[in-house]
Scaffold this motif. Structure first.
Motif, short mmCIF file in Angstrom:
data_model
loop_
_atom_site.label_atom_id
_atom_site.label_comp_id
_atom_site.label_asym_id
_atom_site.label_seq_id
_atom_site.Cartn_x
_atom_site.Cartn_y
_atom_site.Cartn_z
N SER A 167 0.82 -1.20 0.00
CA SER A 167 0.00 0.00 0.00
C SER A 167 0.86 1.26 0.00
N ALA A 168 1.99 1.23 0.74
CA ALA A 168 2.88 2.40 0.75
C ALA A 168 3.42 2.65 -0.65
N LEU A 169 3.70 1.56 -1.38
CA LEU A 169 4.19 1.70 -2.76
C LEU A 169 3.14 2.30 -3.68
N MET A 170 1.89 1.80 -3.57
CA MET A 170 0.81 2.32 -4.41
C MET A 170 0.65 3.81 -4.18
N GLU A 171 0.73 4.20 -2.90
CA GLU A 171 0.62 5.60 -2.52
C GLU A 171 1.74 6.42 -3.17
N PHE B 6 -6.76 -2.78 -6.05
CA PHE B 6 -8.14 -2.33 -6.28
C PHE B 6 -8.54 -1.25 -5.28
N PHE B 7 -8.09 -1.40 -4.03
CA PHE B 7 -8.47 -0.40 -3.04
C PHE B 7 -7.92 0.96 -3.40
N HIS B 8 -6.67 0.99 -3.89
CA HIS B 8 -6.10 2.29 -4.23
C HIS B 8 -6.75 2.88 -5.47
N ILE B 9 -7.21 2.02 -6.38
CA ILE B 9 -7.98 2.54 -7.52
C ILE B 9 -9.27 3.18 -7.01
N ALA C 285 -0.99 3.54 5.07
CA ALA C 285 -0.90 2.17 4.58
C ALA C 285 -1.54 1.21 5.57
N THR C 286 -1.31 1.44 6.88
CA THR C 286 -1.88 0.55 7.89
C THR C 286 -3.40 0.64 7.87
N GLY D 79 7.45 9.85 6.14
CA GLY D 79 7.38 8.41 6.35
C GLY D 79 6.28 7.96 7.29
N LEU D 80 6.11 8.67 8.41
CA LEU D 80 5.14 8.21 9.40
C LEU D 80 3.72 8.30 8.85
N THR D 81 3.41 9.40 8.14
CA THR D 81 2.08 9.53 7.55
C THR D 81 1.85 8.43 6.53
#
Lengths: 341, 341, 341
Positions: free
Chosen positions: A84-88, A142-145, A109-110, A102-104
């Motif tokens: 998720s961090a990568l998708m972001e 899919f969630f990030h889309i 992602a969590t 980083g923390l945000t």
């Protein structure tokens, strides 16, 4: 165990290792630095605590899943967070938005990974590790889309653009579950024991305690209002869960399964609307309604709908997370309509 | 089970639902808004965590109460918090004091509910759910009257006017317990198992870890001194508990029941005096004394006093919370006398 | 049980009581006051939580040590904290350094005590309570001497002068362990059960969740970078632990013992280097390497080295904490060399 499956199984570690190598390589190219964080560390710690302990134990209610559910839960969360961090990072990179610190990044992602963990609840007992790892990666994409659609087309503000995470997780899980073959209902895999019930209650308590942190972690500014509204809705949900549990059973005793799912309903419902509620009585009524539809939904679904639609929902994510999230979305629409009048 | 009791039992959900409706209605009329909170969210979270997990597991030491004690504990806390928040609102309204913000309100309410949870420990195994719910409401009303007397007549400053919560809880519980019929001492309900003992130890550890947060959450300003004093008193209490436990048993082994209650004694004693102590050695000596009287009290009470007074104290709240709180009150008087000289 | 040992055993409480009296007396003479703390309370609370719960349950993996390991863990921590706070006071007094405030003192003391708790893991099942209490005091003295050497001779800055705590703890424990007689390997004391395995996993999860707090609590200023690096290294460690566990077992299943130790390896390695790492990919690679050497070390040591050197390492502290800490020290040297070029 067929030799076919055995070969398949042996590919798990290589698949995960390959994913990990991809993550490290992409982090090497994409990462850049920012200094100040708007997420405070104790808030992130609460959310992290809730994911690892709350969902880890929430899913131990089946006798055979003591270790594997807490263990797999950890594996899924750490894979999902990196993915998720990568998708972001990728989406920030493409949209040329300023990067976050980083923390945000890991907090967001969590929060996203909740979707995967909820989906896991629906397919537990019907999938093997390879399928779970693949589901994690696919679901994160899919969630990030869906989040991207929220931001671009629906103009949802950034801090609430991922608050549909429970809704997404529940229905994605049900969709995956309906594709899997149903296990024979009498199999020992579905049995629960008093000890696993107690562990599961422990998970529920962790989720209950940390839910206000979860709802408030990404809401900039009006933090304390979100916390207060979520807490009061959860409190009313818990009271209603006990009440309706005693009403709907024949001998008037509290039933664990009801309490297990309905005490959290208020928190799920409030995840959309918490920053918009001005008076605590609105939060209280939403908490009450959420708890009622969860308990009614639980008995309706198991009797009528699930056999008809051939859905097998191992830990009841449909009524635990799906229904209250739908209620929350409706409440959000009504509150916006009232505000605009 | 008589049909009389069955009817009685069926009234539980309606009673709770009626209470909940009253709460929502009163919140609708009474609530008004303030923005800034002097309680920080992580502090509130610690107290909440301690109430749900600490007291939830502290009371699981009886074999048959695994689920019901963690479950009822949650029900009692959420009912008590709403009830206490309302009493607070009512008293602010009558005294025409400025209202506090939401987070401070629920923090104060959570601290008050400790009284109910401690009382529950004294009556566990002798009461049914209806009685527990009624006791919660009645005890909250009496507690707020006692707090009001503290503020108005005894001129206790606002931030320490509810620090008699352990004392109140322990003796209210004993009073209720002496009215109930005593269960037959050999009944299976009073048995404990190694597993329930371990869970109970888990509860003690939660209470031990979060006690400094509990004592400091309402102390404005001199936060760090309160935390330091409470921590050091708890540390000395724990050491003394192990020592005296080994001394008072014949085979020189540590006994779980002693440790279970005496490690917390220092925290209870310091709840009054923590902001007044200038040097850590005073806190250390108070912690040592508290632990000693808890262990001595535990063996005296069970042998002589309880049979004489016909008190049955299921989880020993008299020596766990009552005695150290009395010691704390005495220490407070002495410290004030020394200061004024 | 010989009468000799029985007399010895009876001296435990007197020994502890004597120690406690010494602590109180020294605190009376040495203590002086400072007001502001650079350690925030939630950070201290996290470390405290991690010590009591994480290490308490991490060591319950042996069937017979359910209560005694959580209980002794508490005793050792509270004794160690007081002892360490005194050593700190003494060294400040001798070096005429300005004193620190109470919260910073007990935070530093809690961090030092990790060494004792790790050593306990190596000698569990072979020592009696008296030996454990003596080991606590002796180890704290040696640890503070090593810290003093770090500060004075090696010019290590103050905030990282105690980050060799895992290394020190692991090898001190192994040294003590090699002096004790080895228990017969078939004895029931070394057996583990599914239930104790689950509790042990619980301990691992607590350590995993709170490790970023542990690494960041004493790092002034660049807090968020330390947290982010530690988190990402722990995440990669966890993924690698699952992967290699499945690769090194014959049936391709995850093995609990591997996961139990290897998920934490990244955190241990990063304890030295976390404030020096500029890019997350470095932390990720260190996490991966740490996890790999832990799993390989675990199988090598148990097969070859331990029988040869006659070391008996009850809970595997050598590969869980020793190896990753050595890797961390090497990484630190390399990073400093690269920076200076």
């Amino acid at each position: 165990m067929s030799s076919n499956y055995r070969n398949f199984r042996n590919s798990v570690p290589w698949l995960i290792l390959f994913l990990e190598a991809v993550f490290i390589a992409l982090f090497y190219f994409l990462f850049s630095d920012k200094d100040l964080s708007f997420v405070s560390y104790p808030d992130f710690q609460d959310v992290n605590h809730m994911m690892i302990f709350g969902f880890g134990f929430f899913l131990t209610f089946l006798k055979r899943y003591g270790f594997s559910s807490t263990g797999f839960n950890l594996l899924i969360i750490v894979l999902g967070v990196q993915c998720s961090a990568l998708m972001e990072l990728l989406s920030d990179f493409r949209l040329k938005m300023p990067q976050e610190d980083g923390l945000t990044k890991i907090t967001k992602a969590t929060v996203s990974v909740t979707a995967v963990v909820i989906s896991t609840g629906a397919v537990l007992g019907k999938t093997n590790p390879v399928q779970l790892v693949l589901m994690t990666v696919v679901e994160m994409i899919f969630f990030h889309i869906s989040k991207w659609i929220n931001s671009i087309f629906l103009q949802v503000p950034d801090n609430s653009s991922m608050m549909h995470v429970h809704l997404f997780g529940a229905y994605f899980g049900l969709a995956v579950s309906s594709c899997c073959s149903e296990p024979s209902p009498r199999s020992e895999k579905n049995a629960s024991t008093p000890k696993s019930d107690l562990l599961s209650m422990l998970g529920t308590l962790f989720l209950w305690v940390f839910w206000p942190s979860f709802n408030s972690v990404l809401s900039m500014g009006e933090n304390w209002k979100v916390i207060y509204n979520t807490y009061i809705a959860l409190a009313v949900s818990a009271v209603t869960a006990f009440t309706f549990s005693a009403m709907t059973t024949k001998d008037g005793k509290f039933r664990m399964a009801h309490i297990h799912s309905a005490v959290l309903a208020g928190g799920v419902t409030l995840s959309y609307t918490d920053h918009r509620i001005q008076y605590p009585w609105i939060a209280m009524i939403l908490g009450l309604l959420a708890s009622v539809i969860t308990i009614l939904g639980s008995s309706c679904l198991q009797r009528c709908l699930n056999p008809a639609l051939k859905i097998h929902d191992s830990s009841g994510v449909h009524f635990t997370f799906g229904f209250p999230a739908v209620l929350g979305a409706l409440a959000e629409v009504i509150l916006i309509a009232v505000e605009n009048e």
